[in-house]
Design a protein around this motif. Sequence first.
Motif, PDB file in Angstrom:
ATOM      1  N   PRO A  93      56.525-103.100  27.965  1.00 13.79           N
ATOM      2  CA  PRO A  93      57.104-104.128  28.859  1.00 13.79           C
ATOM      3  C   PRO A  93      56.017-105.049  29.391  1.00 13.79           C
ATOM      4  O   PRO A  93      54.849-104.658  29.445  1.00 13.79           O
ATOM      5  N   SER A  94      56.393-106.262  29.769  1.00 15.26           N
ATOM      6  CA  SER A  94      55.368-107.184  30.283  1.00 15.26           C
ATOM      7  C   SER A  94      54.954-106.758  31.691  1.00 15.26           C
ATOM      8  O   SER A  94      55.718-106.129  32.418  1.00 15.26           O
ATOM      9  N   ASP A  95      53.729-107.116  32.051  1.00 14.24           N
ATOM     10  CA  ASP A  95      53.172-106.714  33.344  1.00 14.24           C
ATOM     11  C   ASP A  95      53.827-107.506  34.477  1.00 14.24           C
ATOM     12  O   ASP A  95      54.107-108.701  34.308  1.00 14.24           O
ATOM     13  N   TYR A  96      54.066-106.849  35.613  1.00 15.16           N
ATOM     14  CA  TYR A  96      54.806-107.531  36.679  1.00 15.16           C
ATOM     15  C   TYR A  96      53.996-108.654  37.340  1.00 15.16           C
ATOM     16  O   TYR A  96      54.559-109.566  37.919  1.00 15.16           O
ATOM     17  N   GLN A  97      52.638-108.588  37.210  1.00 16.61           N
ATOM     18  CA  GLN A  97      51.819-109.660  37.777  1.00 16.61           C
ATOM     19  C   GLN A  97      51.340-110.641  36.703  1.00 16.61           C
ATOM     20  O   GLN A  97      51.342-111.838  36.901  1.00 16.61           O
ATOM     21  N   GLN A  98      50.902-110.085  35.561  1.00 16.80           N
ATOM     22  CA  GLN A  98      50.244-110.918  34.546  1.00 16.80           C
ATOM     23  C   GLN A  98      51.194-111.409  33.454  1.00 16.80           C
ATOM     24  O   GLN A  98      50.784-112.205  32.604  1.00 16.80           O
ATOM     25  N   GLY A  99      52.406-110.909  33.434  1.00 14.19           N
ATOM     26  CA  GLY A  99      53.380-111.329  32.419  1.00 14.19           C
ATOM     27  C   GLY A  99      52.950-110.910  31.028  1.00 14.19           C
ATOM     28  O   GLY A  99      52.434-109.811  30.827  1.00 14.19           O
ATOM     29  N   GLU A 100      53.111-111.838  30.065  1.00 12.88           N
ATOM     30  CA  GLU A 100      52.802-111.523  28.661  1.00 12.88           C
ATOM     31  C   GLU A 100      51.296-111.536  28.377  1.00 12.88           C
ATOM     32  O   GLU A 100      50.849-110.944  27.398  1.00 12.88           O
ATOM     33  N   ALA A 101      50.535-112.208  29.229  1.00  7.75           N
ATOM     34  CA  ALA A 101      49.093-112.353  28.968  1.00  7.75           C
ATOM     35  C   ALA A 101      48.376-111.009  28.991  1.00  7.75           C
ATOM     36  O   ALA A 101      47.319-110.867  28.392  1.00  7.75           O
ATOM     37  N   PHE A 102      48.962-110.021  29.641  1.00  9.19           N
ATOM     38  CA  PHE A 102      48.301-108.713  29.738  1.00  9.19           C
ATOM     39  C   PHE A 102      48.134-108.073  28.364  1.00  9.19           C
ATOM     40  O   PHE A 102      47.285-107.203  28.179  1.00  9.19           O
ATOM     41  N   ARG A 103      48.956-108.536  27.368  1.00  8.98           N
ATOM     42  CA  ARG A 103      48.915-107.904  26.044  1.00  8.98           C
ATOM     43  C   ARG A 103      47.555-108.093  25.348  1.00  8.98           C
ATOM     44  O   ARG A 103      47.271-107.400  24.375  1.00  8.98           O
ATOM     45  N   ILE A 104      46.747-108.998  25.850  1.00 12.75           N
ATOM     46  CA  ILE A 104      45.376-109.157  25.306  1.00 12.75           C
ATOM     47  C   ILE A 104      44.587-107.867  25.511  1.00 12.75           C
ATOM     48  O   ILE A 104      43.634-107.592  24.787  1.00 12.75           O
ATOM     49  N   ILE A 105      45.018-107.043  26.453  1.00  9.36           N
ATOM     50  CA  ILE A 105      44.340-105.758  26.714  1.00  9.36           C
ATOM     51  C   ILE A 105      44.246-104.916  25.436  1.00  9.36           C
ATOM     52  O   ILE A 105      43.273-104.180  25.232  1.00  9.36           O
ATOM     53  N   TYR A 106      45.251-105.042  24.532  1.00  5.94           N
ATOM     54  CA  TYR A 106      45.287-104.214  23.320  1.00  5.94           C
ATOM     55  C   TYR A 106      44.212-104.614  22.308  1.00  5.94           C
ATOM     56  O   TYR A 106      43.993-103.892  21.340  1.00  5.94           O
ATOM     57  N   LEU A 107      43.573-105.733  22.529  1.00  7.06           N
ATOM     58  CA  LEU A 107      42.447-106.142  21.675  1.00  7.06           C
ATOM     59  C   LEU A 107      41.147-106.121  22.469  1.00  7.06           C
ATOM     60  O   LEU A 107      40.100-105.742  21.947  1.00  7.06           O
ATOM     61  N   HIS A 108      41.228-106.531  23.730  1.00  6.00           N
ATOM     62  CA  HIS A 108      40.019-106.676  24.547  1.00  6.00           C
ATOM     63  C   HIS A 108      39.375-105.322  24.879  1.00  6.00           C
ATOM     64  O   HIS A 108      38.173-105.152  24.672  1.00  6.00           O
ATOM     65  N   VAL A 109      40.176-104.391  25.360  1.00  4.07           N
ATOM     66  CA  VAL A 109      39.612-103.091  25.771  1.00  4.07           C
ATOM     67  C   VAL A 109      39.032-102.316  24.571  1.00  4.07           C
ATOM     68  O   VAL A 109      37.888-101.848  24.651  1.00  4.07           O
ATOM     69  N   PRO A 110      39.768-102.173  23.437  1.00  9.16           N
ATOM     70  CA  PRO A 110      39.143-101.467  22.302  1.00  9.16           C
ATOM     71  C   PRO A 110      37.857-102.143  21.809  1.00  9.16           C
ATOM     72  O   PRO A 110      36.887-101.460  21.489  1.00  9.16           O
ATOM     73  N   ALA A 111      37.849-103.486  21.786  1.00 11.41           N
ATOM     74  CA  ALA A 111      36.649-104.198  21.315  1.00 11.41           C
ATOM     75  C   ALA A 111      35.479-103.949  22.260  1.00 11.41           C
ATOM     76  O   ALA A 111      34.355-103.663  21.817  1.00 11.41           O
ATOM     77  N   ALA A 112      35.737-104.021  23.568  1.00 14.20           N
ATOM     78  CA  ALA A 112      34.666-103.801  24.554  1.00 14.20           C
ATOM     79  C   ALA A 112      34.157-102.360  24.478  1.00 14.20           C
ATOM     80  O   ALA A 112      32.947-102.110  24.503  1.00 14.20           O
ATOM     81  N   PHE A 113      35.090-101.426  24.362  1.00 12.03           N
ATOM     82  CA  PHE A 113      34.728 -99.998  24.293  1.00 12.03           C
ATOM     83  C   PHE A 113      33.875 -99.735  23.055  1.00 12.03           C
ATOM     84  O   PHE A 113      32.859 -99.032  23.116  1.00 12.03           O
ATOM     85  N   LEU A 114      34.304-100.313  21.928  1.00 16.95           N
ATOM     86  CA  LEU A 114      33.576-100.088  20.668  1.00 16.95           C
ATOM     87  C   LEU A 114      32.200-100.744  20.695  1.00 16.95           C
ATOM     88  O   LEU A 114      31.241-100.203  20.134  1.00 16.95           O
ATOM     89  N   SER A 115      32.095-101.886  21.380  1.00 16.41           N
ATOM     90  CA  SER A 115      30.783-102.549  21.452  1.00 16.41           C
ATOM     91  C   SER A 115      29.770-101.657  22.163  1.00 16.41           C
ATOM     92  O   SER A 115      28.616-101.563  21.747  1.00 16.41           O
ATOM     93  N   LEU A 116      30.212-100.973  23.223  1.00 17.43           N
ATOM     94  CA  LEU A 116      29.316-100.057  23.946  1.00 17.43           C
ATOM     95  C   LEU A 116      29.050 -98.799  23.117  1.00 17.43           C
ATOM     96  O   LEU A 116      27.924 -98.300  23.050  1.00 17.43           O
ATOM     97  N   PHE A 117      30.104 -98.304  22.473  1.00 19.92           N
ATOM     98  CA  PHE A 117      29.983 -97.078  21.675  1.00 19.92           C
ATOM     99  C   PHE A 117      28.997 -97.278  20.515  1.00 19.92           C
ATOM    100  O   PHE A 117      28.141 -96.432  20.265  1.00 19.92           O
ATOM    101  N   ILE A 118      29.128 -98.419  19.823  1.00 22.68           N
ATOM    102  CA  ILE A 118      28.247 -98.669  18.663  1.00 22.68           C
ATOM    103  C   ILE A 118      26.800 -98.775  19.115  1.00 22.68           C
ATOM    104  O   ILE A 118      25.902 -98.233  18.463  1.00 22.68           O
ATOM    105  N   TYR A 119      26.563 -99.429  20.257  1.00 21.99           N
ATOM    106  CA  TYR A 119      25.167 -99.516  20.710  1.00 21.99           C
ATOM    107  C   TYR A 119      24.630 -98.126  21.064  1.00 21.99           C
ATOM    108  O   TYR A 119      23.472 -97.813  20.791  1.00 21.99           O
ATOM    109  N   THR A 120      25.497 -97.286  21.639  1.00 21.49           N
ATOM    110  CA  THR A 120      25.073 -95.912  21.956  1.00 21.49           C
ATOM    111  C   THR A 120      24.743 -95.155  20.676  1.00 21.49           C
ATOM    112  O   THR A 120      23.771 -94.382  20.639  1.00 21.49           O
ATOM    113  N   ILE A 121      25.544 -95.364  19.627  1.00 23.58           N
ATOM    114  CA  ILE A 121      25.269 -94.732  18.328  1.00 23.58           C
ATOM    115  C   ILE A 121      23.919 -95.210  17.783  1.00 23.58           C
ATOM    116  O   ILE A 121      23.104 -94.409  17.302  1.00 23.58           O
TER     117      ILE A 121
END
Lengths: 53, 247
Positions: B49-77
């Motif tokens: 469902p869309s976020d009650y504050q951010q509406g549809e824009a929150f769906r960027i989370i499904y690309l932004h968070v994994p990319a950010a997490f992986l960027s840190l993980f790869i540097y740790t590797i």
Amino acid sequence: MTSLFSSYYGYLYLSVAMTIMIFAVHSFQAFFERRRMHQQLSRYLSRQLSHHF
Amino acid sequence: MQAILTKLLTAILTPKHFYRISSRLLWPLIFCFFITLGYGLYGGLYLAPSDYQQGEAFRIIYLHVPAAFLSLFIYTIIFLCSVIFLIWRLKLADIIAQCSAALGASMTFLALFTGALWGKPMWGCFWVWDARLTSELILLFLYFGYMGLRAAIPLMETRAKISAFFAIVGMVDIPIIHFSVYWWQTLHQGASLSKLARPSIANEMLFPLISMMAAFFLFYGIVICLRAGTEIVSRERKTRWVQECLT
């Protein structure tokens, strides 16, 4: 175009497009590098074998 | 103790073993990647469902968070591989570090890009010199520096040593990125993923996000299997096992 970005879908589609592009570039590059390396080595090895015999 | 560990590591983590295992793992990883990516995208872009504050824009989370997490993980590797290389001189560690850098840089760029696209509708601007954003930008420069350093040094042994030192020094940025939202007053929000905090993320939003994160990690696995395999074959082309594999 303006309505696309005012409804936030434009930002979402742009994010999806960039992600697909990055994934495609990395996977194609990795696959083709691997294929090219295998082809080069196979040619090198077959030349070596033909010299040997 | 260290001698035993060294022997054990050099016996197991050989390029030959890695090449064989990665060749077998490649297709199962690709299969799992498409399954998790399919569910993640469908669940994140349509089912959640869309976020009650951010509406549809929150769906960027499904690309932004994994990319950010992986960027840190790869540097740790890369950091761990550098430490392993400097201590045990494992060639495989250097190969994995080398093959990870380009994808790490791309993931950092993707995190910054999607973050900017998320920031515009939410904060009213694409970029602010916020602690989290700035430290992530520094990570991108670290990746560029690491890749540039590797490209600039022709001798393999020297290149591996100097780039390993560079990666170890650069590791200081990773905890700064992670804790920046707690250490400083930032525009960037705190941790998004928590089931213990109240209010916590809803399951309809959480499961696709976990699936997308799994897909990004699997993609990293696929790229490493392919790139490291190619690099191993290239470096070991004169050895008997490579010649046996390819004839």
